[in-house]
Design a protein around this motif. Structure first.
Motif, PDB file in Angstrom:
ATOM      1  N   ALA A 163       0.834  -1.205   0.000  1.00  0.00           N
ATOM      2  CA  ALA A 163       0.000   0.000   0.000  1.00  0.00           C
ATOM      3  C   ALA A 163       0.870   1.257   0.000  1.00  0.00           C
ATOM      4  CB  ALA A 163      -0.936  -0.010   1.204  1.00  0.00           C
ATOM      5  N   ILE A 164       1.980   1.213   0.735  1.00  0.00           N
ATOM      6  CA  ILE A 164       2.906   2.359   0.789  1.00  0.00           C
ATOM      7  C   ILE A 164       3.539   2.599  -0.581  1.00  0.00           C
ATOM      8  CG2 ILE A 164       5.129   3.112   1.733  1.00  0.00           C
ATOM      9  CD1 ILE A 164       4.265   1.657   4.370  1.00  0.00           C
ATOM     10  N   ILE A 165       3.987   1.516  -1.219  1.00  0.00           N
ATOM     11  CA  ILE A 165       4.583   1.633  -2.560  1.00  0.00           C
ATOM     12  C   ILE A 165       3.567   2.234  -3.530  1.00  0.00           C
ATOM     13  CG2 ILE A 165       5.444   0.310  -4.547  1.00  0.00           C
ATOM     14  CD1 ILE A 165       6.562  -1.718  -2.429  1.00  0.00           C
ATOM     15  N   ASP A 166       2.343   1.706  -3.479  1.00  0.00           N
ATOM     16  CA  ASP A 166       1.288   2.181  -4.378  1.00  0.00           C
ATOM     17  C   ASP A 166       0.949   3.641  -4.106  1.00  0.00           C
ATOM     18  OD1 ASP A 166      -0.778   1.604  -6.411  1.00  0.00           O
ATOM     19  OD2 ASP A 166      -2.162   1.959  -4.767  1.00  0.00           O
ATOM     20  N   ALA A 167       0.925   4.016  -2.821  1.00  0.00           N
ATOM     21  CA  ALA A 167       0.602   5.405  -2.453  1.00  0.00           C
ATOM     22  C   ALA A 167       1.636   6.375  -3.013  1.00  0.00           C
ATOM     23  CB  ALA A 167       0.527   5.528  -0.931  1.00  0.00           C
ATOM     24  N   TYR A 168       2.917   6.065  -2.841  1.00  0.00           N
ATOM     25  CA  TYR A 168       3.971   6.938  -3.376  1.00  0.00           C
ATOM     26  C   TYR A 168       3.873   7.047  -4.902  1.00  0.00           C
ATOM     27  CZ  TYR A 168       6.632   7.582   0.959  1.00  0.00           C
ATOM     28  OH  TYR A 168       7.042   7.974   2.217  1.00  0.00           O
ATOM     29  N   MET A 169       3.574   5.926  -5.552  1.00  0.00           N
ATOM     30  CA  MET A 169       3.450   5.951  -7.016  1.00  0.00           C
ATOM     31  C   MET A 169       2.293   6.839  -7.459  1.00  0.00           C
ATOM     32  SD  MET A 169       5.737   4.446  -8.773  1.00  0.00           S
ATOM     33  CE  MET A 169       7.018   3.189  -8.793  1.00  0.00           C
ATOM     34  N   LYS A 170       1.187   6.775  -6.714  1.00  0.00           N
ATOM     35  CA  LYS A 170       0.006   7.543  -7.113  1.00  0.00           C
ATOM     36  C   LYS A 170       0.176   9.041  -6.912  1.00  0.00           C
ATOM     37  CE  LYS A 170      -3.468   3.945  -6.935  1.00  0.00           C
ATOM     38  NZ  LYS A 170      -4.438   3.194  -6.114  1.00  0.00           N
ATOM     39  N   ILE A 171       1.055   9.451  -5.992  1.00  0.00           N
ATOM     40  CA  ILE A 171       1.315  10.878  -5.852  1.00  0.00           C
ATOM     41  C   ILE A 171       2.544  11.301  -6.667  1.00  0.00           C
ATOM     42  CG2 ILE A 171       0.225  11.039  -3.601  1.00  0.00           C
ATOM     43  CD1 ILE A 171       2.996  11.063  -2.312  1.00  0.00           C
ATOM     44  N   GLY A 172       3.064  10.367  -7.469  1.00  0.00           N
ATOM     45  CA  GLY A 172       4.127  10.689  -8.412  1.00  0.00           C
ATOM     46  C   GLY A 172       5.536  10.667  -7.865  1.00  0.00           C
ATOM     47  N   ASP A 173       5.730  10.193  -6.629  1.00  0.00           N
ATOM     48  CA  ASP A 173       7.067  10.150  -6.032  1.00  0.00           C
ATOM     49  C   ASP A 173       7.656   8.751  -6.256  1.00  0.00           C
ATOM     50  OD1 ASP A 173       9.377  10.417  -4.531  1.00  0.00           O
ATOM     51  OD2 ASP A 173       8.388  11.560  -2.943  1.00  0.00           O
ATOM     52  N   THR A 174       8.184   8.532  -7.460  1.00  0.00           N
ATOM     53  CA  THR A 174       8.698   7.200  -7.806  1.00  0.00           C
ATOM     54  C   THR A 174       9.949   6.837  -7.012  1.00  0.00           C
ATOM     55  OG1 THR A 174       9.932   8.167  -9.654  1.00  0.00           O
ATOM     56  CG2 THR A 174       7.743   7.289 -10.143  1.00  0.00           C
TER      57      THR A 174
END
Length: 620
Positions: free
Chosen positions: A274-285
């Protein structure tokens, strides 16, 4: 002998619980004599570990050896049928249940209802339920799930109303089912009924509500559920905190995501995903990559989140690299990881990588599924390989509306207008009704191919399928008419369907471009000013309007437009292109060519090609 069997069977169970199923099976095969308990232990071990095909294979072997199954045997085997989606096998097991006289066994009947529900056969589940003499909470909840899983919410609600005592699992099943369908109003109505029924919601109830708020992008409702989670003491529950994190990430709420990340104390594998997905969704790859690196266990979900996240953020090269790394680490791809990397290959238009993924999907048997097959059709189309698209489409066993739309768009974007129109006819003939995306693809095809009369006809025919044109359809028609020089009609169509705000949204851009192409300075100036007012940061309206003024000899207005663009800090995005060579993607950006490591060799090649084109006789 009996003590030996007890000892060996206990050891077999210990090995299975420790995950050493191979050694457990070896021990089982070496047993000189196996009683029913040993068979059931091996069957349940396979079933609990998700090795459903192994369970069914062992059950078949058991029948050959003439061992008579009991209710434990049937519950494990039916669970495997449910997990493997083996409805036909489940029917055969059901027949054996009847033959051997286990029709009145409550655990077996509950397993049958569960199996039929998971195999999307609610009618059969209902029939087993109605024949039950004795029912418990599991029976009722399994039937509710059977209808919910088949998206028959009305039937599920009817069963819920008949329950002697409505337990939280039944309510959670209903709310989760409505959440999956995106019906936020019904979810909250059920939640209200649940509270009035004096049934306390748990973390699963609240996570389903957070999920539907995220899907519907209902920020205020989501915040209300978040407040209820805190007030009711579920904030530290893993499932609830993960759903809150996903909610803020889906809505792109950067501060909410960061606060949740700080508050998450106990992190399971699901939490890390969920943390990985959250960062991806706010654009912080980069933060997503850092979280992936420190995650103690990396499952297929972790890898897929990274691959899909990179693709979603336009970093296709990184997505493909991660997919290769996943394979090298011995992680077998599933349909979601294949779909994610195919999306990346579509963005990059890299046929080599896409073909490699196609081979992987073929080897793992996913190329015949609609989800992966649709991705393959799209990938080949974006790479310009329409033959590959057609072959991938033909391999899909059960074609859904997305499959038909994807192949239609594939033909359309590659200039095969007649084939795209033919696909629509085949789609209707196969019993699949076109949706709004179908007509968007058809109208786009007509626009790019100059089929103006056909486009007009298609717009009118939407009502035959119970559809009404929206912004995308009108934009395509406006673009089609504008390209054909029918500027007045294009504007009339936009005003008819979209009203007074028609030129302030996407339909104004193609008409504006058409005015520039046909040198209609009067209408172009009016549209350009309207677009510039509605989207002052969009460089397109400034550039096209300046070019239009230049083409009509209005040099002073053109100069003013360029100066306004500079004064307001509006920057035109430079053109970008890329090529794939030896499985490596090389990108070229306008104005940045001098930084390329092989710029001298490229210029030399261009000079040679230019000379040969100007002097064809000199080429030997």
């Amino acid at each position: 002998m009996q003590s030996y069997l007890v000892q060996v069977t206990s050891k077999l169970k210990r090995l299975a619980r420790a995950g050493q199923i191979v050694y457990a099976r070896k021990l089982f095969d070496e047993m000189p004599y196996r009683d029913l308990v040993a068979w059931n232990s091996m069957l349940s071990s396979y079933s609990h570990l998700g090795l459903f095909q192994d369970t069914l294979s062992l059950f078949h072997y058991m029948r050959i050896t003439n061992i008579r199954p009991d209710h434990f045997t049937f519950t494990s085997t039916l669970s495997a049928c449910a997990g493997a989606d083996e409805l036909r096998y489940g029917h055969k097991v059901h027949a054996l249940v009847v033959v051997l006289g286990y029709c009145q066994s409550l655990p077996v009947n509950n397993a049958l209802i569960d199996m039929y529900g998971k195999c999307l056969s609610p009618f059969s589940a209902g029939r087993v339920f109605e024949e039950l003499g004795l029912r418990n909470e599991v029976s009722w909840c399994s039937l509710v799930f059977a209808y919910v899983n088949a998206d028959d919410i009305n039937a599920a609600y009817s069963v819920l109303g008949r329950m002697p005592k409505r337990v939280d699992i039944a309510w959670n099943t209903m709310i989760a089912g409505c959440a999956r369908l995106g019906d936020i109003k019904l979810c909250f109505s059920l939640f209200k009924d649940m509270l009035e029924d004096l049934c306390d919601p748990d973390q699963w109830t609240l996570s389903a509500l957070m999920s539907v708020c995220g899907e519907a992008r209902e920020f205020i409702s989501g915040c209300a559920v978040h407040a209820y989670i805190i007030k009711s003491g579920w904030a530290l529950a893993v499932e609830a905190s993960n759903s809150i994190l996903s909610f803020f990430a889906r809505l792109g709420h950067h501060d909410g995501v960061l606060k949740m990340l700080e508050s998450v104390e106990y992190r399971t594998q699901v939490s890390w995903n969920a943390i990985i997905d959250a960062y991806m969704k706010i654009g912080d790859t980069q933060k997503a990559f850092d979280a992936f690196e420190v995650a103690p266990d990396k499952s297929i979900v972790s890898w897929t989140s990274m691959i899909s996240g990179y693709a979603r953020n336009g970093q296709g090269v990184e997505a493909v690299r991660f997919y290769r790394d996943m394979i090298r680490n011995g992680i077998q791809p599933n349909s979601f990881s294949l779909g994610a990397v195919l999306h990346a290959c579509s963005i990059l238009a890299t046929l080599g990588h896409g073909s490699m993924v196609h081979c992987c999907s073929f080897r793992n048997g996913f190329h015949t599924t609609a989800y992966v097959g649709n991705g393959l059709v799209n990938m080949y189309a974006k790479c310009g390989d329409i033959e590959g698209s057609n072959k991938a489409f033909c391999d899909i066993l059960v074609k859904d509306v997305v499959s038909w739309n994807t192949i239609l768009l594939a033909y359309g974007m590659n200039g095969w207008a007649s084939k795209a129109l033919q696909v629509k006819e085949e789609m209707v003939a196969s019993g699949v009704n076109p949706d709004k995306v179908t007509f968007t693809g058809l109208l786009m095809t007509c626009s790019h191919s100059g089929l103006i009369e056909k486009g007009r006809s298609l717009l009118k025919s939407m009502s035959d399928f119970g559809l009404s044109p929206d912004v995308d359809h009108v934009t395509c028609v406006v673009d089609m008419l504008g390209r054909g020089g029918y500027l007045k009609e294009a504007r009339e169509v936009a005003n008819l369907y979209l009203g007074k705000d028609s030129m302030k949204i996407s339909s104004g851009e193609p008409l504006f471009g058409a005015c520039a192409s046909h040198c209609n300075a009067e209408m172009g100036a009016e549209l350009g000013e309207a677009l510039k007012s509605s989207e002052p940061e969009n460089a397109m309206s400034y550039v096209v309007l300046s070019n239009l003024y230049c083409a009509s000899g209005r040099w002073k207005e053109a100069e003013i437009m360029r100066k306004t663009m500079l004064d307001q800090g509006v920057i035109k995005m430079p053109g970008c292109s890329w090529i794939e060579l030896r499985n490596e993607v090389t990108t070229f950006v306008a104005g940045c060519a001098s930084s390329h490591p092989f710029i001298d060799e490229m210029y030399s090649t261009i000079y040679i090609l230019e000379y040969q084109m100007k002097n064809p006789c000199a080429v030997t």
